[in-house]
Scaffold this motif. Structure first.
Motif, mmCIF file in Angstrom:
data_model
loop_
_atom_site.group_PDB
_atom_site.id
_atom_site.type_symbol
_atom_site.label_atom_id
_atom_site.label_comp_id
_atom_site.label_asym_id
_atom_site.label_seq_id
_atom_site.Cartn_x
_atom_site.Cartn_y
_atom_site.Cartn_z
ATOM 1 N N PRO A 492 95.337 83.180 -8.648
ATOM 2 C CA PRO A 492 94.903 82.029 -7.837
ATOM 3 C C PRO A 492 94.655 82.416 -6.391
ATOM 4 O O PRO A 492 95.102 83.455 -5.913
ATOM 5 C CB PRO A 492 96.083 81.070 -7.953
ATOM 6 C CG PRO A 492 97.270 81.986 -8.086
ATOM 7 C CD PRO A 492 96.787 83.194 -8.863
ATOM 8 N N PHE A 493 93.943 81.530 -5.685
ATOM 9 C CA PHE A 493 93.757 81.667 -4.242
ATOM 10 C C PHE A 493 94.442 80.474 -3.600
ATOM 11 O O PHE A 493 95.647 80.367 -3.594
ATOM 12 C CB PHE A 493 92.271 81.746 -3.909
ATOM 13 C CG PHE A 493 91.977 81.966 -2.446
ATOM 14 C CD1 PHE A 493 92.715 82.855 -1.698
ATOM 15 C CD2 PHE A 493 90.953 81.267 -1.817
ATOM 16 C CE1 PHE A 493 92.457 83.062 -0.352
ATOM 17 C CE2 PHE A 493 90.683 81.460 -0.480
ATOM 18 C CZ PHE A 493 91.432 82.359 0.257
ATOM 19 N N PHE A 494 93.683 79.537 -3.083
ATOM 20 C CA PHE A 494 94.229 78.302 -2.546
ATOM 21 C C PHE A 494 93.409 77.139 -3.086
ATOM 22 O O PHE A 494 92.239 77.293 -3.451
ATOM 23 C CB PHE A 494 94.183 78.284 -1.010
ATOM 24 C CG PHE A 494 95.134 79.257 -0.364
ATOM 25 C CD1 PHE A 494 96.499 79.146 -0.548
ATOM 26 C CD2 PHE A 494 94.661 80.282 0.434
ATOM 27 C CE1 PHE A 494 97.374 80.049 0.047
ATOM 28 C CE2 PHE A 494 95.523 81.183 1.033
ATOM 29 C CZ PHE A 494 96.889 81.056 0.829
ATOM 30 N N GLY A 495 94.021 75.969 -3.104
ATOM 31 C CA GLY A 495 93.288 74.772 -3.486
ATOM 32 C C GLY A 495 92.838 74.811 -4.933
ATOM 33 O O GLY A 495 93.626 75.022 -5.856
ATOM 34 N N TRP A 496 91.537 74.644 -5.126
ATOM 35 C CA TRP A 496 90.989 74.504 -6.476
ATOM 36 C C TRP A 496 90.727 75.835 -7.171
ATOM 37 O O TRP A 496 90.409 75.863 -8.348
ATOM 38 C CB TRP A 496 89.688 73.703 -6.402
ATOM 39 C CG TRP A 496 88.612 74.394 -5.604
ATOM 40 C CD1 TRP A 496 87.632 75.200 -6.079
ATOM 41 C CD2 TRP A 496 88.426 74.343 -4.180
ATOM 42 N NE1 TRP A 496 86.840 75.674 -5.064
ATOM 43 C CE2 TRP A 496 87.292 75.150 -3.879
ATOM 44 C CE3 TRP A 496 89.078 73.703 -3.133
ATOM 45 C CZ2 TRP A 496 86.830 75.333 -2.573
ATOM 46 C CZ3 TRP A 496 88.606 73.889 -1.844
ATOM 47 C CH2 TRP A 496 87.504 74.685 -1.578
ATOM 48 N N ILE A 497 90.837 76.951 -6.460
ATOM 49 C CA ILE A 497 90.583 78.256 -7.065
ATOM 50 C C ILE A 497 91.869 78.729 -7.762
ATOM 51 O O ILE A 497 92.803 79.195 -7.130
ATOM 52 C CB ILE A 497 90.133 79.290 -6.022
ATOM 53 C CG1 ILE A 497 88.859 78.829 -5.317
ATOM 54 C CG2 ILE A 497 89.902 80.645 -6.684
ATOM 55 C CD1 ILE A 497 87.664 78.654 -6.236
ATOM 56 N N LYS A 498 91.882 78.598 -9.093
ATOM 57 C CA LYS A 498 93.032 79.008 -9.891
ATOM 58 C C LYS A 498 92.823 80.368 -10.550
ATOM 59 O O LYS A 498 93.768 80.935 -11.098
ATOM 60 C CB LYS A 498 93.307 77.967 -10.987
ATOM 61 C CG LYS A 498 93.465 76.539 -10.476
ATOM 62 C CD LYS A 498 94.642 76.411 -9.522
ATOM 63 C CE LYS A 498 94.820 74.957 -9.071
ATOM 64 N NZ LYS A 498 95.925 74.806 -8.080
ATOM 65 N N ASP A 499 91.593 80.872 -10.524
ATOM 66 C CA ASP A 499 91.290 82.152 -11.165
ATOM 67 C C ASP A 499 90.179 82.837 -10.375
ATOM 68 O O ASP A 499 89.016 82.428 -10.436
ATOM 69 C CB ASP A 499 90.856 81.928 -12.617
ATOM 70 C CG ASP A 499 90.661 83.229 -13.383
ATOM 71 O OD1 ASP A 499 90.788 84.309 -12.770
ATOM 72 O OD2 ASP A 499 90.387 83.171 -14.590
ATOM 73 N N LEU A 500 90.533 83.891 -9.627
ATOM 74 C CA LEU A 500 89.556 84.585 -8.796
ATOM 75 C C LEU A 500 88.520 85.342 -9.621
ATOM 76 O O LEU A 500 87.451 85.677 -9.112
ATOM 77 C CB LEU A 500 90.271 85.567 -7.862
ATOM 78 C CG LEU A 500 91.057 84.956 -6.705
ATOM 79 C CD1 LEU A 500 91.965 86.001 -6.060
ATOM 80 C CD2 LEU A 500 90.112 84.359 -5.669
ATOM 81 N N SER A 501 88.830 85.615 -10.892
ATOM 82 C CA SER A 501 87.889 86.341 -11.732
ATOM 83 C C SER A 501 86.891 85.425 -12.421
ATOM 84 O O SER A 501 85.995 85.898 -13.115
ATOM 85 C CB SER A 501 88.638 87.149 -12.793
ATOM 86 O OG SER A 501 89.294 86.291 -13.711
ATOM 87 N N ALA A 502 87.026 84.111 -12.239
ATOM 88 C CA ALA A 502 86.123 83.124 -12.842
ATOM 89 C C ALA A 502 85.307 82.446 -11.741
ATOM 90 O O ALA A 502 85.705 82.435 -10.574
ATOM 91 C CB ALA A 502 86.917 82.085 -13.627
ATOM 92 N N PRO A 503 84.148 81.854 -12.078
ATOM 93 C CA PRO A 503 83.356 81.155 -11.064
ATOM 94 C C PRO A 503 84.091 79.955 -10.484
ATOM 95 O O PRO A 503 85.024 79.427 -11.099
ATOM 96 C CB PRO A 503 82.104 80.717 -11.851
ATOM 97 C CG PRO A 503 82.031 81.639 -13.024
ATOM 98 C CD PRO A 503 83.455 81.939 -13.383
ATOM 99 N N ASP A 504 83.684 79.557 -9.310
ATOM 100 C CA ASP A 504 84.218 78.356 -8.662
ATOM 101 C C ASP A 504 84.035 77.166 -9.612
ATOM 102 O O ASP A 504 82.925 76.861 -10.042
ATOM 103 C CB ASP A 504 83.455 78.100 -7.355
ATOM 104 C CG ASP A 504 84.079 77.000 -6.520
ATOM 105 O OD1 ASP A 504 84.611 76.032 -7.090
ATOM 106 O OD2 ASP A 504 84.026 77.096 -5.284
ATOM 107 N N PRO A 505 85.117 76.456 -9.984
ATOM 108 C CA PRO A 505 85.004 75.387 -10.987
ATOM 109 C C PRO A 505 84.425 74.082 -10.455
ATOM 110 O O PRO A 505 84.128 73.178 -11.237
ATOM 111 C CB PRO A 505 86.460 75.186 -11.436
ATOM 112 C CG PRO A 505 87.270 75.552 -10.235
ATOM 113 C CD PRO A 505 86.519 76.671 -9.563
ATOM 114 N N THR A 506 84.284 73.931 -9.137
ATOM 115 C CA THR A 506 83.746 72.687 -8.590
ATOM 116 C C THR A 506 82.225 72.670 -8.721
ATOM 117 O O THR A 506 81.594 73.679 -9.000
ATOM 118 C CB THR A 506 84.142 72.521 -7.118
ATOM 119 O OG1 THR A 506 83.637 73.648 -6.363
ATOM 120 C CG2 THR A 506 85.648 72.465 -6.967
#
Length: 630
Positions: A492-506
């Motif tokens: 994870p990073f911060f906020g909505w980014i739970k997986d840095l290896s996956a695209p931004d989910p928003t």
């Protein structure tokens, strides 16, 4: 007319690049991710590999050789739970893996990696690595004793039911021992141990209590039924892999084996290597792998990668051991089955790196189980730097930001020269504009006069490209590391980014979740893919636009049009990339903007974009104060 034609051509080409990128990259990536998620939710029945009969196995190497460990092709498919409950098993219980060993066949065929989950939800199921024969996706390891062709000696196979000596489960502190009596004077005893990570150690002993000497061949295999799903990207190898002594690294895709014409015995085909010393072989996925690790001083009579009966197999056979009457034969084997963690597998790099199993067991380039690629000299340092900062701050996203700062500092002198040259180019823009008015129809004269100005002001027009050129290997290495290393998975990073290896989910086109619809499901992947745009790609696009505005405008209208469209094109192109990569690009752009602005002011060049923004805010402030006074 020429300028208008060039402008139209630039717009068309830019649109073509955007459409092609979406079609050939983003759309396939989204479809593969959806397929993986679908397969995780619904198990599809698959054809099974062939079941061994009760007849003794024969040493492979001839056309009459059977394929040990193969289940019946027409065997019915049952659920994993049903198959696991159908026979006696020995429980495996360690801090990293759980599962069981089947007493029938003594196969290691039930393994789950408890520290890794199917999704970012910590309550989601653990990743299942191995499954028994008879399930939809059989995947197991087996160790056998083979006999020479024509021998009537009975050896244990996939149908043999072993007896456990004792009743303990398999753990790092308690190995298990199995026993089998073939009724012909041979007593087989197998001791299986496991460490606290992913290494199984198998020690086989055969006592000959019969009336004649017997020759047996130790044999190890990894078998995988069906055709496993793969990512399908050229930067990552998935499938059979091994480092076979003098033959070096061997990598084969499932398609390679399917198209092989070389017979390896029975109805199987593939590739065979003979007389291999200090080798290992197995099957790798993106994040997980299984590998047979013979003793480093052992000579493999054969090492094979084969396919047949809708299954894929990696196996090896050691030289024959003749057991005299009253004598004993001993064979050792090892199996790696787990996650491809760099600290566990190993990472070779001068002065720094991880030893892992590669160093602990003295293996031959076992670190290549992780696909660092041909440019390992930049991907390995990138990973090591990220991992070091992660251990320091506990967040891979922050580690990416810190590594970006380090890279900017390393290339600071080069970037300074480049930005200084660009600042000078921006300062001579009025002179270049005057040239176009002076020679409106003479392009050759414009170019000649332009080069004279560059020469006089000591400007190198190519120097402005250096920051971009420097970023290319950094960008590639970070992309590779984010894509292949399990350490980045679900980081994870911060906020909505739970997986840095996956695209931004928003997604901007759903108002970041306020509109409950899925563009892909509604419009299909080829159209809906254009309506997927996360927050971080937008931030990246804005920072890139700001940076482009600081650069001197190209004198050619076509070039100017391309550069004007570039931030938008890159925003759509990077929307499907891993979030960690987009965060890096946005942060790098921001640092570049600050650095370039400082150098421009140092060289006496106005930063028009910031000056205009400052002027706008000042006017608004004055207006607000006037209204308050009124």
């Amino acid at each position: 007319m020429s300028d208008n034609r060039n402008t139209i051509l630039a717009v068309i080409l830019s649109g073509f690049v955007l459409i092609a990128w979406q079609y050939f990259y983003n759309v396939p990536q989204m479809e593969k991710q959806r397929e993986v998620q679908r397969q995780a939710e619904v198990q599809k029945p698959a054809a099974q590999p062939a079941t061994p009969g009760a007849t003794p196995g024969a040493a492979p190497g001839t056309s009459a050789s059977p394929a040990p460990g193969a289940p019946a092709a027409d065997a019915p498919v049952a659920s994993r739970e049903t198959v696991l409950a159908s026979g006696p098993r020995i429980k495996i219980d360690t801090p990293r893996v759980t599962g069981s060993i089947a007493l029938k066949g003594a196969r290691i065929d039930d393994l789950a990696l408890v520290q890794f989950r199917e999704t970012v939800d910590p309550k989601s199921p653990a990743v299942v690595l191995l499954s028994p024969s008879g399930t939809a996706e059989p995947y197991y390891a087996e160790f056998l004793w083979l006999t020479a062709n024509g021998s009537s000696v009975k050896t244990p196979n996939g149908e043999t039911v072993w007896q456990q000596e004792g009743s303990n489960s398999l753990s790092p502190t308690s190995p298990v021992t199995l026993k089998y009596d073939n009724g012909q004077g041979l007593i087989f005893r197998r001791t299986i141990a496991i460490d606290e990570r992913y290494l199984f150690t198998i020690k086989d002993e055969v006592n000959n209590l019969g009336s004649a000497p017997v020759t047996l061949y130790p044999f190890g295999l990894i078998s995988r039924g069906g055709k496993p799903p793969v990512s399908g990207y050229a930067i990552l190898h998935e499938g059979p892999i091994g480092y076979l002594g003098e033959h070096g690294l061997q990598e084969y895709t499932y398609k390679n084996l399917d198209e092989s014409k070389t017979s390896t015995g029975g109805n199987s085909r593939g590739v065979v290597f003979s007389k291999v010393t200090n080798g290992w072989l197995g099957i790798t996925d993106k994040y997980w792998a299984t590998a047979l690790l013979p003793e480093t001083d052992a000579t493999l009579e054969t090492a094979r990668f084969t396919t047949g009966d809708k299954r894929y197999q990696a196996d090896y056979m050691l030289g024959g051991q003749t057991i005299p009457i009253g004598g004993t034969a001993v064979a050792s084997g090892r199996l790696f089955a787990g996650a491809k963690e760099a600290a566990v597998v190993g990472l070779n790099f001068p002065l720094v790196g991880f030893g892992g199993y590669n160093k602990q067991l003295g293996l031959n380039h076992f670190d290549l189980l992780i696909d660092w690629g041909h440019f390992y000299f930049i991907t390995k340092p990138m990973f090591l730097a990220l991992d070091w900062f992660y251990r320091l701050v506990g967040n891979f996203g922050i580690a990416i930001l810190l590594v970006t700062v380090i890279v900017k500092l390393l290339f600071f002198p080069l970037a300074n020269k480049s930005y200084a040259s660009m600042a000078k180019m921006k300062s001579v823009q009025p002179q270049l504009a005057a040239l176009k008015e002076r020679y409106p129809d003479d392009r050759v004269k414009q170019q000649q006069e332009m080069m004279e100005i560059y020469k006089k002001e000591k400007i190198n027009p190519i120097a402005g490209c250096l920051p971009v050129v420097v970023q290319i290997p950094v960008f590639f290495s970070l992309y590779k590391v984010l894509f292949i290393t399990i350490e980045m998975r679900h980081a994870p990073f911060f906020g909505w980014i739970k997986d840095l290896s996956a695209p931004d989910p928003t997604n901007l086109f759903t108002l970041f979740g306020l509109i409950p619809f899925d563009p892909i499901a509604l419009l299909g992947p080829h159209i809906g893919a254009y309506l997927v745009m996360g927050i971080w790609p937008i931030i990246m696009g804005i920072t890139m636009w700001v940076q482009m505005k600081l650069n001197p405008a190209p004198p050619d209208p076509t070039q100017k049009m391309i550069f004007d469209w570039m931030p938008l094109i890159f925003t759509f192109m990077l929307a499907g990339f891993p979030a960690g990569l987009v965060i890096y690009w946005a942060w790098n752009n921001l640092l570049s903007v600050l650095q370039q602005s400082f150098i421009m002011r140092k060289n006496g060049v106005k930063v028009e974009l910031f000056d205009n923004l400052k002027s706008t805010f000042q006017k608004k402030s004055v207006t607000t104060e006037t209204k308050k006074a009124t």
